[in-house]
Design a protein around this motif. Structure first.
Motif, PDB file in Angstrom:
ATOM      1  N   UNK A  40     -40.995  25.914  10.664  1.00  0.00           N
ATOM      2  CA  UNK A  40     -40.211  26.872  10.054  1.00  0.00           C
ATOM      3  C   UNK A  40     -40.519  27.246   8.539  1.00  0.00           C
ATOM      4  N   UNK A  41     -40.236  28.644   8.206  1.00  0.00           N
ATOM      5  CA  UNK A  41     -40.719  29.075   6.963  1.00  0.00           C
ATOM      6  C   UNK A  41     -40.409  28.330   5.735  1.00  0.00           C
ATOM      7  N   UNK A  42     -39.146  27.757   5.662  1.00  0.00           N
ATOM      8  CA  UNK A  42     -38.852  26.700   4.775  1.00  0.00           C
ATOM      9  C   UNK A  42     -39.665  25.918   4.320  1.00  0.00           C
ATOM     10  N   UNK A  91     -40.293  38.882  -1.104  1.00  0.00           N
ATOM     11  CA  UNK A  91     -40.218  38.633  -2.610  1.00  0.00           C
ATOM     12  C   UNK A  91     -39.302  37.454  -2.676  1.00  0.00           C
ATOM     13  N   UNK A  92     -38.311  37.561  -2.197  1.00  0.00           N
ATOM     14  CA  UNK A  92     -37.275  36.254  -2.428  1.00  0.00           C
ATOM     15  C   UNK A  92     -37.808  34.849  -1.852  1.00  0.00           C
ATOM     16  N   UNK A  93     -38.712  34.768  -0.691  1.00  0.00           N
ATOM     17  CA  UNK A  93     -39.481  33.786  -0.234  1.00  0.00           C
ATOM     18  C   UNK A  93     -40.538  33.242  -1.175  1.00  0.00           C
ATOM     19  N   UNK A  94     -41.379  33.901  -1.691  1.00  0.00           N
ATOM     20  CA  UNK A  94     -42.529  33.601  -2.228  1.00  0.00           C
ATOM     21  C   UNK A  94     -42.214  33.809  -3.847  1.00  0.00           C
ATOM     22  N   UNK A  95     -41.185  34.064  -4.436  1.00  0.00           N
ATOM     23  CA  UNK A  95     -40.798  33.968  -5.849  1.00  0.00           C
ATOM     24  C   UNK A  95     -40.731  32.598  -6.338  1.00  0.00           C
ATOM     25  N   UNK A 144     -45.081  52.350  -0.398  1.00  0.00           N
ATOM     26  CA  UNK A 144     -43.793  52.066  -0.524  1.00  0.00           C
ATOM     27  C   UNK A 144     -43.387  50.458  -0.486  1.00  0.00           C
ATOM     28  N   UNK A 145     -44.051  49.835   0.485  1.00  0.00           N
ATOM     29  CA  UNK A 145     -43.846  48.503   0.576  1.00  0.00           C
ATOM     30  C   UNK A 145     -44.393  47.848  -0.752  1.00  0.00           C
ATOM     31  N   UNK A 146     -45.675  48.250  -1.240  1.00  0.00           N
ATOM     32  CA  UNK A 146     -46.143  47.686  -2.408  1.00  0.00           C
ATOM     33  C   UNK A 146     -45.068  47.669  -3.802  1.00  0.00           C
ATOM     34  N   UNK A 147     -44.588  48.816  -3.912  1.00  0.00           N
ATOM     35  CA  UNK A 147     -43.597  49.203  -4.955  1.00  0.00           C
ATOM     36  C   UNK A 147     -42.408  48.462  -4.823  1.00  0.00           C
ATOM     37  N   UNK A 148     -41.982  48.297  -3.589  1.00  0.00           N
ATOM     38  CA  UNK A 148     -40.677  47.241  -3.428  1.00  0.00           C
ATOM     39  C   UNK A 148     -41.005  45.841  -4.002  1.00  0.00           C
ATOM     40  N   UNK A 149     -42.195  45.358  -3.578  1.00  0.00           N
ATOM     41  CA  UNK A 149     -42.502  44.205  -4.240  1.00  0.00           C
ATOM     42  C   UNK A 149     -42.783  44.017  -5.572  1.00  0.00           C
ATOM     43  N   UNK A 150     -43.220  44.992  -6.259  1.00  0.00           N
ATOM     44  CA  UNK A 150     -43.467  45.232  -7.700  1.00  0.00           C
ATOM     45  C   UNK A 150     -42.389  45.301  -8.267  1.00  0.00           C
TER      46      UNK A 150
END
Length: 338
Positions: free
Chosen positions: A229-231, A269-273, A302-308
């Motif tokens: 599992x990812x967690x 972002x939520x996962x790796x923050x 767009x994906x890059x911008x969302x992460x930034x």
């Protein structure tokens, strides 16, 4: 006895002394193997002819070049034949300031990731330490320049061959002189192995291949994810950073319309923050077996911008060697015997 390649100066010195030779022969042997690319002991002219004849059958551990192809960008793909007839791939990736080698850790790969050509060909065996080190020497000798960086991103899952990979990392560092911080080991995640790798206290970069922002999607792309599992994977990554003090790179292949939408970026972002990490986005490199599509440049940005926007450190890796099937995800076992 095991091949000489991959053994340290101390081990080689012990071996020559065991053969009745003076200790300084160990340093000579080490230099001829790692600096002069000796493929058999009969080449080492500083040794007496009589002793060379005695040890002529001792294996150095070098492979044979089966095929070599050069892409327009200068990337070179090598097919290397091992002593048992198996063939593996290594890739030399030159830039103005660097020479990077993408090395394999297994013959084939058992992980069967749906977007990757290597997994489509099945799995044969783990590579031995000398078979890993040999790939780097092959590229270094062919280019005629020192290798500066190594990425374990070729055929295979490195953490399913962790003992030999760790030994190879130490040899590449100590015997060839490549800094550990210039070595990257990539994994899709094997339960318990990231923690064990952390216990080795290496200063390498660990690259964890996520490729999905949630468990359901990851199981679709990576069958082994059902057991991991990812967690749990992220918890192990957190422990690795705590033990080693090294930032983790999260690899994420962008597949158009499948894992590249804004809500995927939010989940990622939520996962790796919350801990020391970096996201490395890889636009999909096509293979013939599946019909995934590469996102447009606009979708990628767009994906890059969302992460930034969410304060995630991110970069985009545009793979080299695409035209010669030498790019990320394109190395495949079924082509090797052609």
């Amino acid at each position: 006895m095991k091949p000489l390649l991959g053994q340290s100066l101390e081990e080689l010195t012990d071996w020559v002394k065991g053969q009745g030779q003076p200790a300084y022969r160990g340093k000579q042997l080490h230099q001829w193997i790692y600096e002069r690319y000796a493929r058999n002991l009969t080449e080492i002219t500083v040794f007496s002819k009589a002793w060379r004849a005695e040890v002529a059958e001792v294996a150095v551990g070098r492979s044979q070049l089966h095929f070599r192809s050069v892409a327009p960008d200068g990337t070179i793909k090598y097919l290397l034949r091992l002593t048992d007839g198996s063939i593996i791939e290594a890739v030399g990736i030159p830039t103005v300031k660097r020479l990077t080698v993408c090395v394999s850790s297994q013959v084939g790969c058992p992980m069967a990731c749906d977007f990757c050509a290597t997994g489509k060909g099945g799995f044969l065996r783990n590579l031995e330490t000398h078979e890993i080190v040999d790939q780097v020497l092959t590229v270094q000798e062919d280019f005629g320049q020192r290798v500066s960086n190594i990425v374990f991103m070729g055929m295979g899952e490195p953490l399913l061959n962790a003992p030999n990979v760790v030994k190879a990392v130490r040899s590449l560092n100590q015997d060839i002189g490549i800094g550990q911080r210039s070595i990257t080991v990539s994994t899709v995640g094997i339960p318990g192995q990231i923690r064990r790798l952390g216990d080795e206290k290496l200063q390498i970069t660990l690259a964890v291949s996520l490729h999905a922002s949630n468990q359901q999607l990851r199981e679709t792309l990576i069958p082994s994810a059902q057991k991991y599992p990812l967690k749990t994977l992220i918890d192990e990554c957190y422990d690795y950073v705590h033990v080693t003090g090294r930032r983790i790179s999260f690899e994420y292949i962008l597949l158009a319309g499948l894992n590249d939408l804004p809500h995927h970026a939010g989940e990622l972002a939520e996962m790796v923050g919350g801990f020391q990490s970096h996201v490395n986005l890889i636009p999909y490199n096509p293979i013939s077996e599946v019909d995934y599509q590469r996102p447009s440049d606009h979708q990628i940005q767009d994906f890059v911008d969302e992460l930034k926007k969410r304060n995630v450190a991110v970069s985009v890796r545009y793979s080299r060697g695409l035209e010669k099937d030498a790019a990320c995800g394109q190395l495949r076992a079924q082509k090797l015997a052609d």
